[in-house]
Motif scaffolding. Structure first.
Motif, PDB file in Angstrom:
ATOM      1  N   VAL A   1       5.498  22.430 -20.144  1.00 33.22           N
ATOM      2  CA  VAL A   1       6.682  22.843 -19.394  1.00 33.22           C
ATOM      3  C   VAL A   1       7.956  22.342 -20.085  1.00 33.22           C
ATOM      4  O   VAL A   1       8.904  23.099 -20.286  1.00 33.22           O
ATOM      5  CB  VAL A   1       6.609  22.359 -17.929  1.00 33.22           C
ATOM      6  N   GLY A   2       7.973  21.072 -20.481  1.00 32.37           N
ATOM      7  CA  GLY A   2       9.157  20.512 -21.135  1.00 32.37           C
ATOM      8  C   GLY A   2       9.391  21.085 -22.515  1.00 32.37           C
ATOM      9  O   GLY A   2      10.489  21.545 -22.840  1.00 32.37           O
ATOM     10  N   ILE A   3       8.364  21.067 -23.336  1.00 32.08           N
ATOM     11  CA  ILE A   3       8.503  21.571 -24.702  1.00 32.08           C
ATOM     12  C   ILE A   3       8.725  23.083 -24.692  1.00 32.08           C
ATOM     13  O   ILE A   3       9.513  23.608 -25.478  1.00 32.08           O
ATOM     14  CB  ILE A   3       7.278  21.174 -25.554  1.00 32.08           C
ATOM     15  N   GLY A   4       8.055  23.779 -23.784  1.00 31.37           N
ATOM     16  CA  GLY A   4       8.234  25.220 -23.678  1.00 31.37           C
ATOM     17  C   GLY A   4       9.664  25.604 -23.324  1.00 31.37           C
ATOM     18  O   GLY A   4      10.187  26.599 -23.838  1.00 31.37           O
ATOM     19  N   LEU A   5      10.301  24.805 -22.473  1.00 31.52           N
ATOM     20  CA  LEU A   5      11.700  25.076 -22.125  1.00 31.52           C
ATOM     21  C   LEU A   5      12.579  24.920 -23.357  1.00 31.52           C
ATOM     22  O   LEU A   5      13.412  25.784 -23.658  1.00 31.52           O
ATOM     23  CB  LEU A   5      12.174  24.153 -21.014  1.00 31.52           C
ATOM     24  N   LEU A   6      12.402  23.831 -24.079  1.00 30.03           N
ATOM     25  CA  LEU A   6      13.179  23.629 -25.308  1.00 30.03           C
ATOM     26  C   LEU A   6      12.910  24.749 -26.305  1.00 30.03           C
ATOM     27  O   LEU A   6      13.826  25.250 -26.960  1.00 30.03           O
ATOM     28  CB  LEU A   6      12.854  22.267 -25.917  1.00 30.03           C
ATOM     29  N   TYR A   7      11.659  25.138 -26.403  1.00 32.54           N
ATOM     30  CA  TYR A   7      11.275  26.221 -27.302  1.00 32.54           C
ATOM     31  C   TYR A   7      11.952  27.533 -26.904  1.00 32.54           C
ATOM     32  O   TYR A   7      12.480  28.257 -27.748  1.00 32.54           O
ATOM     33  CB  TYR A   7       9.751  26.368 -27.296  1.00 32.54           C
ATOM     34  N   ALA A   8      11.942  27.830 -25.606  1.00 25.93           N
ATOM     35  CA  ALA A   8      12.549  29.072 -25.115  1.00 25.93           C
ATOM     36  C   ALA A   8      14.042  29.105 -25.389  1.00 25.93           C
ATOM     37  O   ALA A   8      14.617  30.182 -25.583  1.00 25.93           O
ATOM     38  CB  ALA A   8      12.282  29.227 -23.617  1.00 25.93           C
ATOM     39  N   LEU A   9      14.665  27.937 -25.421  1.00 22.74           N
ATOM     40  CA  LEU A   9      16.107  27.862 -25.652  1.00 22.74           C
ATOM     41  C   LEU A   9      16.471  27.704 -27.127  1.00 22.74           C
ATOM     42  O   LEU A   9      17.644  27.655 -27.467  1.00 22.74           O
ATOM     43  CB  LEU A   9      16.698  26.697 -24.849  1.00 22.74           C
ATOM     44  N   SER A  10      15.469  27.632 -27.992  1.00 20.40           N
ATOM     45  CA  SER A  10      15.735  27.368 -29.411  1.00 20.40           C
ATOM     46  C   SER A  10      15.913  28.625 -30.252  1.00 20.40           C
ATOM     47  O   SER A  10      15.986  28.534 -31.467  1.00 20.40           O
ATOM     48  CB  SER A  10      14.606  26.520 -29.996  1.00 20.40           C
ATOM     49  N   GLY A  11      15.947  29.772 -29.611  1.00 17.86           N
ATOM     50  CA  GLY A  11      16.145  31.006 -30.362  1.00 17.86           C
ATOM     51  C   GLY A  11      14.864  31.600 -30.918  1.00 17.86           C
ATOM     52  O   GLY A  11      14.908  32.341 -31.901  1.00 17.86           O
ATOM     53  N   ALA A  12      13.754  31.319 -30.295  1.00 14.54           N
ATOM     54  CA  ALA A  12      12.465  31.844 -30.762  1.00 14.54           C
ATOM     55  C   ALA A  12      12.407  33.363 -30.609  1.00 14.54           C
ATOM     56  O   ALA A  12      13.032  33.932 -29.713  1.00 14.54           O
ATOM     57  CB  ALA A  12      11.328  31.200 -29.967  1.00 14.54           C
ATOM     58  N   GLU A  13      11.642  34.002 -31.476  1.00 14.24           N
ATOM     59  CA  GLU A  13      11.394  35.445 -31.378  1.00 14.24           C
ATOM     60  C   GLU A  13      10.560  35.718 -30.129  1.00 14.24           C
ATOM     61  O   GLU A  13       9.637  34.954 -29.821  1.00 14.24           O
ATOM     62  CB  GLU A  13      10.609  35.923 -32.601  1.00 14.24           C
ATOM     63  N   LEU A  14      10.846  36.814 -29.435  1.00 14.55           N
ATOM     64  CA  LEU A  14      10.113  37.158 -28.214  1.00 14.55           C
ATOM     65  C   LEU A  14       8.617  37.322 -28.475  1.00 14.55           C
ATOM     66  O   LEU A  14       7.794  36.774 -27.730  1.00 14.55           O
ATOM     67  CB  LEU A  14      10.681  38.434 -27.581  1.00 14.55           C
ATOM     68  N   SER A  15       8.249  38.021 -29.523  1.00 13.26           N
ATOM     69  CA  SER A  15       6.825  38.259 -29.785  1.00 13.26           C
ATOM     70  C   SER A  15       6.079  36.951 -30.051  1.00 13.26           C
ATOM     71  O   SER A  15       4.957  36.762 -29.571  1.00 13.26           O
ATOM     72  CB  SER A  15       6.648  39.226 -30.952  1.00 13.26           C
ATOM     73  N   THR A  16       6.707  36.056 -30.787  1.00 16.61           N
ATOM     74  CA  THR A  16       6.082  34.759 -31.081  1.00 16.61           C
ATOM     75  C   THR A  16       6.012  33.902 -29.821  1.00 16.61           C
ATOM     76  O   THR A  16       5.006  33.237 -29.568  1.00 16.61           O
ATOM     77  CB  THR A  16       6.864  34.022 -32.183  1.00 16.61           C
ATOM     78  N   ALA A  17       7.071  33.931 -29.032  1.00 19.51           N
ATOM     79  CA  ALA A  17       7.084  33.161 -27.787  1.00 19.51           C
ATOM     80  C   ALA A  17       6.013  33.667 -26.831  1.00 19.51           C
ATOM     81  O   ALA A  17       5.273  32.871 -26.229  1.00 19.51           O
ATOM     82  CB  ALA A  17       8.467  33.235 -27.139  1.00 19.51           C
ATOM     83  N   LEU A  18       5.920  34.980 -26.677  1.00 19.99           N
ATOM     84  CA  LEU A  18       4.886  35.543 -25.804  1.00 19.99           C
ATOM     85  C   LEU A  18       3.502  35.137 -26.270  1.00 19.99           C
ATOM     86  O   LEU A  18       2.634  34.815 -25.449  1.00 19.99           O
ATOM     87  CB  LEU A  18       5.008  37.067 -25.753  1.00 19.99           C
ATOM     88  N   LEU A  19       3.284  35.138 -27.568  1.00 23.27           N
ATOM     89  CA  LEU A  19       1.997  34.720 -28.111  1.00 23.27           C
ATOM     90  C   LEU A  19       1.699  33.271 -27.723  1.00 23.27           C
ATOM     91  O   LEU A  19       0.605  32.959 -27.235  1.00 23.27           O
ATOM     92  CB  LEU A  19       2.000  34.894 -29.631  1.00 23.27           C
ATOM     93  N   HIS A  20       2.671  32.390 -27.909  1.00 27.97           N
ATOM     94  CA  HIS A  20       2.496  30.985 -27.523  1.00 27.97           C
ATOM     95  C   HIS A  20       2.197  30.857 -26.027  1.00 27.97           C
ATOM     96  O   HIS A  20       1.241  30.181 -25.634  1.00 27.97           O
ATOM     97  CB  HIS A  20       3.759  30.171 -27.852  1.00 27.97           C
ATOM     98  N   PHE A  21       3.026  31.475 -25.199  1.00 24.00           N
ATOM     99  CA  PHE A  21       2.890  31.322 -23.750  1.00 24.00           C
ATOM    100  C   PHE A  21       1.576  31.912 -23.243  1.00 24.00           C
ATOM    101  O   PHE A  21       0.901  31.318 -22.397  1.00 24.00           O
ATOM    102  CB  PHE A  21       4.069  31.975 -23.020  1.00 24.00           C
TER     103      PHE A  21
END
Length: 159
Positions: free
Chosen positions: A91-111
């Motif tokens: 939850v904590g790292i994911g929030l930072l990750y979501a706010l770090s400018g990650a690509e949507l496709s890569t973020a969706l893959l992670h989540f």
């Protein structure tokens, strides 16, 4: 808007943040479900740890037999503790990750991988499935969280 840091006023418009919010809600609801499963097992196995929980069974020695541990209850509790150890960092790292400018496709893959791994981990714990199923599902979720943390540090590192 890949590559840009999200502004707090634009979070609802940020697709990566919305994906994070969606999968975080799913995984937190799954973790909350573990509390209900623990309660179910306590009630059906009549295994309680607090004296006030056995008041409805009477008094004295006849009720004290319900103050005990049960292997099934303890197994669910261990699964719930494992959720706490792994979902809270996500939850904590994911929030930072979501706010770090990650690509949507890569973020969706992670989540999605993390969420799937934690759901599989729960089934592997509760059924129980033979190892290495539970261990692999834990490792996959852990690796996803580590991958997001690496991306955050790589993006914002100011040492």
């Amino acid at each position: 808007r890949s590559g840009e840091m999200a502004k707090s006023t634009q979070l609802i418009d940020n697709e990566v943040f919305r994906a994070y919010a969606t999968y975080t809600a799913i995984i937190l609801l799954k973790m909350m479900l573990m509390s209900l499963i623990t309660a179910y097992y306590r009630l059906t196995r009549k295994a309680f740890v607090n004296p006030e929980d056995i008041a409805s069974f009477g008094k004295g020695d006849s009720a004290k037999k319900y103050l005990r541990t049960d292997p099934d209850v303890e197994r669910v509790r261990r699964g719930h503790l494992n959720d706490l150890e792994n979902i809270v960092p996500f939850v904590g790292i994911g929030l930072l990750y979501a706010l770090s400018g990650a690509e949507l496709s890569t973020a969706l893959l992670h989540f999605r991988i993390f969420t799937g791994a934690r759901i599989l981990h729960t089934f592997a714990y509760l059924m129980p499935l033979p190892q290495p199923g539970r261990g692999l599902s834990w490792a996959v979720g852990y690796a996803v969280t580590f991958s997001m943390a690496y991306r955050v540090l790589k993006t914002v590192l100011l040492l």
